[in-house]
Design a protein around this motif. Structure first.
Motif, short mmCIF file in Angstrom:
data_model
loop_
_atom_site.label_atom_id
_atom_site.label_comp_id
_atom_site.label_asym_id
_atom_site.label_seq_id
_atom_site.Cartn_x
_atom_site.Cartn_y
_atom_site.Cartn_z
N GLY A 24 24.97 61.55 21.27
CA GLY A 24 26.43 62.11 21.35
C GLY A 24 27.23 61.91 22.53
O GLY A 24 26.55 62.23 23.57
N CYS A 25 28.53 61.62 22.68
CA CYS A 25 29.05 61.88 24.05
C CYS A 25 30.81 61.94 23.72
O CYS A 25 31.39 61.54 23.02
N ASP A 26 30.98 63.04 24.47
CA ASP A 26 32.29 63.70 24.33
C ASP A 26 33.29 63.04 25.64
O ASP A 26 34.32 63.49 25.93
N PHE A 27 32.33 62.38 26.76
CA PHE A 27 32.97 62.15 27.99
C PHE A 27 33.72 60.75 27.80
O PHE A 27 33.10 59.68 27.32
N GLU A 28 34.74 60.77 28.22
CA GLU A 28 35.82 59.34 28.37
C GLU A 28 35.90 59.10 29.56
O GLU A 28 36.88 59.97 30.35
N THR A 64 22.69 63.20 24.72
CA THR A 64 24.07 64.04 24.87
C THR A 64 24.60 63.85 26.24
O THR A 64 24.16 64.02 27.04
N THR A 66 27.98 64.79 28.44
CA THR A 66 29.38 65.54 28.44
C THR A 66 29.77 65.70 29.78
O THR A 66 29.01 65.77 30.76
N GLN A 67 31.09 65.78 29.78
CA GLN A 67 31.74 66.22 31.25
C GLN A 67 31.67 67.60 31.38
O GLN A 67 32.35 68.31 30.48
#
Length: 170
Positions: A24-28, A64, A66-67
């Protein structure tokens, strides 16, 4: 994207145990601009993921990414533990699992792998290894028989377009 593509759905084997990785990755953004730094992140991930594979109770691992803030990205590897591993952690390390990163604590190894991870993370964040461990730049917790290990890595802020990036960088 390279890290997400590489690990999403990957099947790892460590000794007689297999595990599938869900990402799962919400970092762009980017976390490296050099192949050597990409290799350092891979080394930390391989170490954390191999440990998770070795001790998983259900053959599933989650990664996971995440930033946390504009400059820092958190990577968390989680797996359900075998009962005997959870008991061993509590007996040998206690509640402060950060001792795992100081070296010398291992189930059948030398305890150097997580120490090396601490060295890499410390160097990337510009702190001493002791500070990286004490200040939570990396660490672990056992919560309800799920082992969570994490490390932080600086986001690559492309402020100087004249700096060349290698093709393998994320």
């Amino acid at each position: 994207d390279d890290f997400v593509r590489k690990w999403s759905g990957a099947l790892l084997q460590e000794h007689d145990t297999h595990a599938r990785i869900t990402v799962g990755c919400d970092f762009e953004g980017s976390v490296t601009n050099r192949c050597l730094e990409t290799s350092a992140i891979d080394r930390v991930l391989y170490n954390f993921l191999n440990n998770a594979t070795r001790f998983t109770s259900d053959e599933e691992i989650s990664l996971t990414i995440t930033q946390v803030n504009p400059e820092l990205v958190r990577w968390v590897i989680s797996n359900r533990t075998k009962a005997e591993h959870g008991a061993w952690l509590r007996a040998e390390v206690g509640a402060e699992l950060k001792a795992l990163f100081a070296g010398g604590i291992s189930v059948g190894g030398q305890g150097l792998g997580l120490t090396n991870c601490a060295d890499f993370v410390a160097a990337s964040c510009g702190v001493t290894t002791k500070a990286a461990i004490d200040e939570g730049y990396l660490g672990a917790r056992l919560i309800d028989e799920t082992y969570h290990a994490w490390f932080h890595w600086p986001a690559y802020l492309d402020t100087d377009p004249s700096i060349p990036r290698c093709k393998c960088a994320n």
